[in-house]
Design a protein around this motif. Structure first.
Motif, PDB file in Angstrom:
ATOM      1  N   CYS A  48       0.855  -1.198   0.000  1.00 33.07           N
ATOM      2  CA  CYS A  48       0.000   0.000   0.000  1.00 33.07           C
ATOM      3  C   CYS A  48       0.886   1.241   0.000  1.00 33.07           C
ATOM      4  CB  CYS A  48      -0.917  -0.002   1.227  1.00 33.07           C
ATOM      5  SG  CYS A  48      -2.137   1.331   1.149  1.00 33.07           S
ATOM      6  N   MET A  50      -0.128   4.014   1.279  1.00 33.06           N
ATOM      7  CA  MET A  50      -0.526   4.796   2.453  1.00 33.06           C
ATOM      8  C   MET A  50      -0.175   4.009   3.713  1.00 33.06           C
ATOM      9  SD  MET A  50      -4.224   6.454   1.628  1.00 33.06           S
ATOM     10  CE  MET A  50      -4.357   7.926   0.616  1.00 33.06           C
ATOM     11  N   ARG A  51      -0.314   4.664   4.857  1.00 31.40           N
ATOM     12  CA  ARG A  51      -0.113   3.989   6.142  1.00 31.40           C
ATOM     13  C   ARG A  51      -1.273   4.244   7.089  1.00 31.40           C
ATOM     14  NH1 ARG A  51       2.407   1.338   3.621  1.00 31.40           N
ATOM     15  NH2 ARG A  51       4.606   0.841   3.617  1.00 31.40           N
ATOM     16  N   CYS A  52      -2.048   5.301   6.835  1.00 35.65           N
ATOM     17  CA  CYS A  52      -3.167   5.676   7.697  1.00 35.65           C
ATOM     18  C   CYS A  52      -2.762   5.640   9.175  1.00 35.65           C
ATOM     19  CB  CYS A  52      -4.370   4.768   7.431  1.00 35.65           C
ATOM     20  SG  CYS A  52      -4.986   4.898   5.748  1.00 35.65           S
ATOM     21  N   CYS A  57      -4.712   0.569  10.806  1.00 32.20           N
ATOM     22  CA  CYS A  57      -5.058   0.009   9.495  1.00 32.20           C
ATOM     23  C   CYS A  57      -5.710  -1.356   9.707  1.00 32.20           C
ATOM     24  CB  CYS A  57      -3.791  -0.136   8.657  1.00 32.20           C
ATOM     25  SG  CYS A  57      -4.017  -1.140   7.175  1.00 32.20           S
ATOM     26  N   ASP A  58      -6.837  -1.590   9.043  1.00 30.75           N
ATOM     27  CA  ASP A  58      -7.535  -2.865   9.277  1.00 30.75           C
ATOM     28  C   ASP A  58      -6.902  -4.042   8.539  1.00 30.75           C
ATOM     29  OD1 ASP A  58      -8.349  -1.970   6.831  1.00 30.75           O
ATOM     30  OD2 ASP A  58     -10.487  -2.284   7.140  1.00 30.75           O
ATOM     31  N   THR A  59      -5.955  -3.768   7.633  1.00 33.96           N
ATOM     32  CA  THR A  59      -5.223  -4.869   6.985  1.00 33.96           C
ATOM     33  C   THR A  59      -3.712  -4.573   7.014  1.00 33.96           C
ATOM     34  OG1 THR A  59      -5.559  -3.806   4.829  1.00 33.96           O
ATOM     35  CG2 THR A  59      -7.113  -5.563   5.434  1.00 33.96           C
ATOM     36  N   THR A  62      -1.150  -5.993   4.673  1.00 35.00           N
ATOM     37  CA  THR A  62      -0.991  -5.553   3.276  1.00 35.00           C
ATOM     38  C   THR A  62      -0.354  -4.175   3.184  1.00 35.00           C
ATOM     39  OG1 THR A  62      -3.110  -4.415   3.169  1.00 35.00           O
ATOM     40  CG2 THR A  62      -3.123  -6.767   2.605  1.00 35.00           C
ATOM     41  N   SER A  63      -0.083  -3.558   4.323  1.00 36.49           N
ATOM     42  CA  SER A  63       0.455  -2.185   4.283  1.00 36.49           C
ATOM     43  C   SER A  63       1.746  -2.076   5.084  1.00 36.49           C
ATOM     44  CB  SER A  63      -0.598  -1.196   4.794  1.00 36.49           C
ATOM     45  OG  SER A  63      -1.012  -1.540   6.103  1.00 36.49           O
ATOM     46  N   GLY A  93      -4.579  -3.619   0.966  1.00 28.97           N
ATOM     47  CA  GLY A  93      -3.573  -2.824   0.274  1.00 28.97           C
ATOM     48  C   GLY A  93      -4.143  -1.896  -0.796  1.00 28.97           C
ATOM     49  N   ASN A 121      -7.710   3.324  -2.893  1.00 29.34           N
ATOM     50  CA  ASN A 121      -7.668   4.363  -1.851  1.00 29.34           C
ATOM     51  C   ASN A 121      -7.718   5.804  -2.385  1.00 29.34           C
ATOM     52  OD1 ASN A 121      -5.049   4.897  -2.720  1.00 29.34           O
ATOM     53  ND2 ASN A 121      -4.059   3.789  -1.036  1.00 29.34           N
ATOM     54  N   LYS A 141      -9.976   9.508   2.000  1.00 29.15           N
ATOM     55  CA  LYS A 141      -9.448   9.478   3.371  1.00 29.15           C
ATOM     56  C   LYS A 141      -9.851  10.738   4.133  1.00 29.15           C
ATOM     57  CE  LYS A 141      -7.504   5.531   2.908  1.00 29.15           C
ATOM     58  NZ  LYS A 141      -8.103   4.363   3.571  1.00 29.15           N
TER      59      LYS A 141
HETATM   60  S1  SF4 Z   1      -4.613  -0.701   3.422  1.00 29.22           S
HETATM   61 FE1  SF4 Z   1      -6.185   0.929   3.519  1.00 29.22          FE
HETATM   62  S2  SF4 Z   1      -6.341   1.446   5.715  1.00 29.22           S
HETATM   63 FE2  SF4 Z   1      -4.418   0.282   5.434  1.00 29.22          FE
HETATM   64  S3  SF4 Z   1      -2.814   1.833   5.123  1.00 29.22           S
HETATM   65 FE3  SF4 Z   1      -3.555   1.245   3.068  1.00 29.22          FE
HETATM   66  S4  SF4 Z   1      -5.172   2.732   2.595  1.00 29.22           S
HETATM   67 FE4  SF4 Z   1      -4.820   2.844   4.805  1.00 29.22          FE
END
Ligand code: SF4
Length: 253
Positions: A48, A50-52, A57-59, A62-63, A93, A121, A141
Motif C-alpha cells: 500500500c 498509504m499507512r493511515c 489500518c484494518d489490513t 498488506t500495508s 492494500g 484508496n 481518506k
Molecule cells: S490498506 Fe487501507 S487502511 Fe491500510 S494503510 Fe492502506 S489505505 Fe490505509
C-alpha cells in the motif's frame, strides 16, 4: 473450412509471465459499501502507498507489514475459477500499485464474464483498469486517518468510472464536516445531476481490536442522526457488516 481462431500471442505471453503480490484469495460476503451483502471472491493484493497512521489500518498485513506471495495472473484466475463465484472483489492494500499485471488480470476476469468490483484508496487514476470494471469504489481518506486521497482522482472517477462509489470512514465531527465539504465541492465542480451516478457512503470507523458490536452500533446511530440533523441528504450511512458479525481482526470474512 476450419474456423480461424483469433489469438493474440503477445498478450498471452505477457499474461503468463505477469505476477502480482497476492495476500489472500477467498470467498466471502461483501461487508461494506453499496455492495454490502453480495457474495464475492476476494482477491487481496499486498502493498500500500498509504499507512493511515491516525487509524489502526484494518489490513496491516498488506500495508505496514506486507505479506503474500508473487502469483501469476493465470494462477489467480485459476484459483478464482476453483472457488466458483462469478463476482470478484479486488482489494488491498492498494491494488493499483500492480497496475500492469492488474490490467491483465481484469482482462482475464472479463474474458470469463465475471463481475469485477474494484476497491482503491483514491490516489491513482487507472483509466484502462476502471474501464474493465463493473464498479469502482474509492476511499476518500478523512482527516483522522492522517492520509489524503487525491481529489482530482475522485472527481474523475465520479464523472467517468462505471458505477462509482466514494466511501468516507468517519470517526468524529471533523471527519463528518470534511466529507460534507468534499461532497459540496464535487457538487460545485460537476453538478448535482452528475453526482447522482455515484454512491457517497459514510461508515463509522472501527477501532481494530477494541470494538464490540454495541460501540459500533452507537457510532452508527450517531452517524445516522447527524445526517438527518444536518440534512445531508446525499449520504448513505452503512455499517461494516463483517466487523459487526466477526469483529475487526478476523481475516477471510
Ligand atoms: S490498506 Fe487501507 S487502511 Fe491500510 S494503510 Fe492502506 S489505505 Fe490505509
Amino acid at each position: 473450412m476450419e474456423a480461424k481462431i483469433e489469438f493474440d500471442l503477445e498478450s498471452e505471453r505477457s499474461r503468463a509471465s505477469a505476477h502480482l503480490m497476492i495476500n489472500e484469495i477467498y470467498p466471502a460476503v461483501c461487508g461494506e459499501g453499496r455492495e454490502i451483502g453480495l457474495p464475492a471472491t476476494f482477491v487481496r493484493t499486498s502493498g500500500c502507498n498509504m499507512r493511515c497512521p491516525g487509524w489502526p489500518c484494518d489490513t496491516p498485513y498488506t500495508s505496514v507489514r506486507p505479506e503474500g506471495a508473487r502469483i501469476s495472473v493465470e494462477a489467480v484466475i485459476r484459483r478464482v475459477e476453483e472457488i466458483g463465484c462469478p463476482r470478484v472483489f479486488v482489494t488491498g492494500g492498494e491494488p493499483l500499485l500492480w497496475r500492469k499485471p492488474l490490467r491483465l488480470l481484469a482482462e482475464g476476469f472479463r474474458a470469463k464474464r465475471w463481475e469485477i468490483l474494484l476497491q482503491s484508496n483514491g490516489t491513482i487514476y487507472a483509466e484502462e483498469i476502471f474501464a474493465l470494471c463493473d464498479q469502482v469504489s474509492l476511499d476518500c481518506k478523512t482527516p483522522s486517518s492522517l492520509e489524503r486521497s487525491d481529489l482530482d482522482v475522485i472527481r474523475r472517477v465520479v464523472r467517468e468510472a462505471p458505477q462509482p462509489q466514494v466511501k468516507f470512514v468517519i470517526r468524529d465531527e471533523t471527519d463528518y464536516r470534511f466529507a460534507e465539504e468534499t461532497y459540496l465541492r464535487l457538487n460545485e465542480d460537476l453538478g448535482a445531476v452528475a453526482l447522482r451516478r455515484c454512491a457517497f457512503v459514510l461508515q463509522p470507523m472501527d477501532a481494530v481490536g477494541s470494538d464490540d458490536a454495541t460501540s459500533l452500533l452507537n457510532r452508527l446511530r450517531w452517524l445516522q442522526e447527524t445526517v438527518q440533523e444536518r440534512e445531508s441528504w446525499f449520504f448513505r450511512v452503512l455499517p461494516q457488516l463483517h466487523v459487526l458479525l466477526y469483529g475487526a481482526e478476523r481475516r477471510g470474512v
